[in-house]
Design an enzyme around this catalytic site. Sequence first.
Site, short mmCIF file in Angstrom:
data_model
loop_
_atom_site.label_atom_id
_atom_site.label_comp_id
_atom_site.label_asym_id
_atom_site.label_seq_id
_atom_site.Cartn_x
_atom_site.Cartn_y
_atom_site.Cartn_z
CB THR A 18 -0.97 0.02 1.20
OG1 THR A 18 -0.23 -0.02 2.41
CG2 THR A 18 -1.96 -1.15 1.12
CG LEU A 19 3.96 2.25 2.54
CD1 LEU A 19 5.16 1.74 3.34
CD2 LEU A 19 3.62 3.67 2.94
CD GLU A 82 4.45 -1.03 6.96
OE1 GLU A 82 3.70 -1.93 7.41
OE2 GLU A 82 4.35 -0.58 5.80
#
Length: 143
Positions: A18-19, A82
Amino acid sequence: MPEPTPPADTHHVFVYGTLRRGDVRDITRMHPAPQFVGMASVAGTLYDLGSYPGVVLGGPGRVTGEVYAISAELESQLDVIEEVWPQQTGEYSKQQVRVQVRDSGTAVETLELDCLVYEINTARTAGKPVIASGDWHERRPPR
């Protein structure tokens, strides 16, 4: 005109989920801005954890992602996202891995860089599907 050289305190990060550019937590929208280095891959297996993936490093498979030069300040932000600091939930751990970066517009076809990679705790992958392509952006849509 050549790309600016990153500062000496710069680290590299390999992002695979998703980054990545265009995804919900797109690293390119963060500040201080990272510098794109190139598309890359690491040895590993990519798991679909629902709305995000997790990589288990090593093995014969390859996982596709992007490498960015980042500042220590941005690295701290990624640690929070994270959950490796300050929460330390145990979902991810931060590893340093040698990553193969493909040509990013230079004369070099591939180069290898030591990169930070956020690896999923293997206990979190039990019963989760493997993304066979190794590319989060090429996964099948949920049914």
